[in-house]
Design an enzyme around this catalytic site. Structure first.
Site, PDB file in Angstrom:
ATOM      1  N   GLU A 495       0.792  -1.242   0.000  1.00 13.26           N
ATOM      2  CA  GLU A 495       0.000   0.000   0.000  1.00 13.26           C
ATOM      3  C   GLU A 495       0.817   1.280   0.000  1.00 13.26           C
ATOM      4  OE1 GLU A 495      -4.352  -0.974   1.751  1.00 13.26           O
ATOM      5  OE2 GLU A 495      -2.864  -0.460   3.253  1.00 13.26           O
ATOM      6  N   LYS A 619       4.753  -0.849   4.130  1.00 15.37           N
ATOM      7  CA  LYS A 619       3.866  -0.594   5.255  1.00 15.37           C
ATOM      8  C   LYS A 619       3.626  -1.876   6.046  1.00 15.37           C
ATOM      9  CE  LYS A 619      -1.020   0.559   6.091  1.00 15.37           C
ATOM     10  NZ  LYS A 619      -2.302   0.895   5.434  1.00 15.37           N
ATOM     11  N   GLN A 620       3.464  -2.974   5.310  1.00 15.28           N
ATOM     12  CA  GLN A 620       3.158  -4.265   5.899  1.00 15.28           C
ATOM     13  C   GLN A 620       3.638  -5.335   4.927  1.00 15.28           C
ATOM     14  OE1 GLN A 620      -1.102  -4.095   6.312  1.00 15.28           O
ATOM     15  NE2 GLN A 620      -1.441  -3.875   4.127  1.00 15.28           N
TER      16      GLN A 620
END
Length: 815
Positions: A495, A619-620
């Site tokens: 993202e 982000k992840q």
């Protein structure tokens, strides 16, 4: 605290929003935040009640553009219960001295307990002891009872019970510029005795919601008949009652509420049904008894327990997470045609849109309450028409599921989102996360593996898999140079990256060959071929005729599925997307020095006029999601089918590489990284697991818990115990078991439902014991490290666990 009670002592205005979220009560149909009954939305408190799937759509002009958002509607506040002494002002939070303030969430019984001792300016001390429920046995009911004791005074006590329809959506500060007035009042009424009624309607969807409330008083177990009258405003109806109280003698106030909405099953007219429901109720304790029984039955199906060297709060935290999952989706959800939102029905974050968090939530439900998983997947099936329309509008075939879905299944992702750090509105490209379709496909297949529900596959699942595979085949384009297929212009789970450096995301957005997306597309096409082999020939033919799927397209599933490109760099590192290796490394220390908390690097860098698009940051988990969803063995087969080699050393190398470049800007990130480290670094896996357990308790995302729980993280922490540390893997009609408990978890006991058997699991560092409960069912197959056995109901298997690197022959066989 105990292993079943979550307790807050003292009142902290800064933490109240978080506490209201964590102390919310729900039943899969209705959720009410844990706000004080005498509070209003004032920046400290935020009373909110939400209906599962209760969406409404409004248009607002933002930054010169008309922006349409479909929101989960904040319903009329049924909690309102205020008191005053003699003719003084109504007592409100903050206007009295708090001598005692204690709030307890009883997880075992689904009850919120609140004790307050307060002293007013006249020196009068009053004790307020409240019990509150949102009924699990009857989804339409809720209520509270308050025992009010005048500790050092006697006189007249006036009580005001109201249904307040003048509420707005105001629970997320970032959405403040958007129109939040979703309700209009239709009717306020009173039966002249003890029941009041408020009927409201959502402005765009025109869905009506009715709340009826009954107010009664008791002293020493006997009913009181106070003086009472009704007050009716434009958007509120209230009942005001006055009783005389004596020092030291408590009076009990019971407020029982029924909530009905148009479109509910077995409902005629919401107002009539709500009024009838509250009139036929007995005492609060009668409702409570049935509610407690329903919760006992749920815990019998869904509890697990770990014996750990960590503090015993671990079991409490796991149960808190199970509790909120069941309040969001449970048996009451099955007939509602709703999905499961990432923040539960506990607040207004993400507007309760349905996203990919099912990927983290359904694995627990598949093995506990599979009927709920089936309902959630059927909800997706009912939105296939919109997914097909979206695919066609974009020039593709099949079904293209939206990144954010609401009432109809159309794309609900924002066009703009507000960066709260800079105050600027930024273009939102998250709709490019086409991997959501692969998540739907994965959920369908995992549900089938867990349940062997052939009827679901026959009528729903097969069609979904085929249409999703068809989309992937149509979005992929063949590169004439090497014959590989590319998928371009997408976003991965990370993202942060929305476009290549220097490109305008609104015109030239998206990335090419996101590795996670391409691998999942290949896997989906392989499962589509599998499902056609599983179906009877006539059913396969009917589905293909219905959706217009020809032989050439079916053949393309195999060709494209074997030839999708997976980019690599640096001798075995799977590139997050094509060109990733050309990005700059981020100076993490410099950014931390400037900004402190940098979990949300996208917002932080935007403040600096920069963008994560330039850097090797995440982000992840993105690439690492592959190691979360698949065992090393299965992932090796997937890569082999694609023509690539992937071994354990390469997996470990990729884990180390991407963990160093991840900011953990999502609560999901901690869980995924804990999972992928479980086989390689158990101490670190355990540390991340414990952090993930406290994601909402400690509000690790910096103030976002007040906007709603992080349900994906909650469910997946429980699933990490249920499947990761036990090594449960559902593949090829076999339940694989390979426990690998962190050293600080000494023992784990739980049970699962697998293909019509209920299995009790008792696992420690030496043994794994499985007992199948007595039941009429066929045998199932269990495998431990290549040793395959069958088990039938009433039988037990025991495996002596082999330490890593030990000779497999040292294990003893099942008995």
């Amino acid at each position: 605290m105990t292993e079943w009670s979550f307790v807050y002592d003292g009142f902290d205005p800064e933490q109240e929003g978080r506490r209201e979220t964590l102390c919310a009560l729900g039943n899969g149909y209705l959720v009410t935040r844990g706000a004080a009954a005498d509070s209003i939305a004032d920046g400290v408190h935020y009373p909110g009640t939400y209906l599962a799937g209760g969406y409404d759509r409004l248009v607002t002009t933002v930054a010169g553009r008309e922006v349409e958002n479909e929101d989960l509607v904040n319903l009329p506040n049924w909690l309102v219960l205020r008191i005053r002494i003699e003719d003084d002002d109504w007592i409100r939070p903050g206007q009295v001295e708090l001598l005692t303030h204690r709030q307890e969430l009883d997880l075992r019984h689904g009850t919120l307990l609140r004790t307050v001792r307060m002293r007013d300016v006249e020196g009068r001390v009053t004790r307020w002891e409240e019990r509150r429920i949102v009924a699990m046995h009857d989804k339409h009911l809720a209520g509270l009872t308050v025992e009010v004791t005048p500790e050092n005074w006697s006189g007249w006590l006036t009580v005001r019970s109201a249904l307040d329809g003048a509420v707005v959506n105001g629970g997320v500060e970032r959405y403040a510029a958007l129109d939040g007035r979703h309700l209009e009042t239709v009717t306020t009424a009173s039966d002249g005795a003890d029941v009041i009624l408020l009927r409201s309607r959502m402005r765009q969807s025109r869905r009506e919601v009715a709340e009826a409330a009954r107010l009664r008083f008791f002293a020493e177990g006997q009913p009181l008949e106070p003086e009472r009258h009704t007050e009716r405003g434009e958007d509120e109806v209230a009942q005001v009652a006055t009783v005389h109280v004596s020092e030291g003698s408590p009076v009990v106030i019971e407020k029982l509420v029924a909530v009905y909405a148009s479109g509910d099953a077995a409902t005629s007219e919401p107002g009539v049904d709500a009024t009838a429901a509250v009139r036929r109720l007995g005492r609060f304790d009668d409702v409570l008894a049935e509610h407690r029984l329903a919760w006992r039955h749920l815990w019998e199906e869904c509890d697990l327990q770990a014996l750990t060297r960590w503090d015993q709060a671990v079991n409490l935290q796991l149960r808190l997470h199970i509790f909120h999952l069941l309040q969001t989706v449970c048996y009451n959800s099955i007939d509602l045609d709703v999905g499961v939102p990432p923040r539960g029905w506990h607040g207004e974050a993400y507007r309760a849109h349905i996203m990919w968090d099912e990927l983290y939530i359904l694995p627990f439900l598949n093995l506990r309450i599979p009927a709920v998983s089936r309902a959630l997947l059927t909800h997706r099936y009912h939105r296939m028409p919109q997914a097909r329309l979206a695919a066609r509008a974009a020039g593709f075939k099949g079904a293209m599921f939206p990144w954010q879905s609401g009432s109809t299944g159309r794309e609900e992702s924002q066009q703009l989102h507000l960066n709260p750090l800079s105050g600027r509105w930024v273009a939102d490209s998250s709709y490019r996360q086409r991997h959501i379709g692969a998540a739907v496909a994965y959920n369908v297949w995992q549900y089938y593996q867990a349940t062997d529900d052939q009827d679901f596959l026959y009528y729903y699942g097969a069609e979904m898999l085929l249409e999703i595979a068809r989309f992937w085949a149509s979005i992929a384009t063949r590169n004439p140079v090497d014959g590989r297929y590319d998928i371009r212009g997408v976003m991965g789970p990370d993202e942060f990256h929305v476009a290549y450096p220097g490109k305008d995301p609104s015109r030239e957005g998206g990335l090419d060959n996101n590795a996670y997306t391409n691998v999942m597309a290949s896997w989906t096409m392989a499962r589509a071929l599998d499902v056609m082999a599983l179906l009877p020939d006539e059913r396969s033919r009917r589905i293909r005729e219905t959706i217009g799927l020809d032989d050439d397209e079916v053949a393309s599933f195999d060709e494209i599925g074997r030839m999708l490109r997976v980019p690599f760099h640096d001798d075995g590192i799977i590139s997050q997307f094509e060109g990733y290796e050309d990005l700059d490394e981020l100076d993490w220390d410099a950014v931390r020095t400037r900004h402190g908390d940098i979990q949300r690097l996208d917002r932080v860098l935007e403040v600096d006029g920069d963008t994560p698009d330039r850097y090797k940051v995440s982000k992840q988990a993105d690439v690492l999601m592959l190691f979360y969803l698949f065992s090393a063995e299965e992932l090796g087969h997937i890569f082999e089918r694609l023509g690539y080699h992937l071994d354990h050393a390469t997996i470990r190398k990729n884990i180390d590489y991407y963990i160093e470049r991840t900011s953990h800007g999502s609560t999901l990130s901690l869980v995924v990284h804990s999972w992928v480290l479980a086989r390689y670094d158990r101490p670190r896996s355990g540390d991340l697991f414990r952090q993930a357990l406290r994601s909402d308790i400690d509000d690790l995302q910096g103030g976002t818990t007040r906007e709603g729980i992080h349900l994906g993280a909650m469910a997946s922490t429980v699933d990490l115990m249920q499947r990761c540390y036990t090594g449960l893997d559902l593949r090829g009609n076999i339940l694989h078991l390979d426990p690998n408990l962190p050293r600080d978890i000494e023992r784990l006991t739980t049970h699962i439902r697998y293909r019509r058997q209920i299995l009790d699991l008792d696992i420690n560092h030496e043994w794994a014991r499985l007992t199948s409960r007595a039941f009429t069912s066929t045998p199932i197959t269990i495998a431990y490290r290549g040793e395959i056995r069958e088990i039938s109901p009433g039988q037990e298997l025991s495996f002596h666990l082999v330490p890593p690197g030990a000779d497999a022959s040292t294990r003893s066989g099942p008995h």
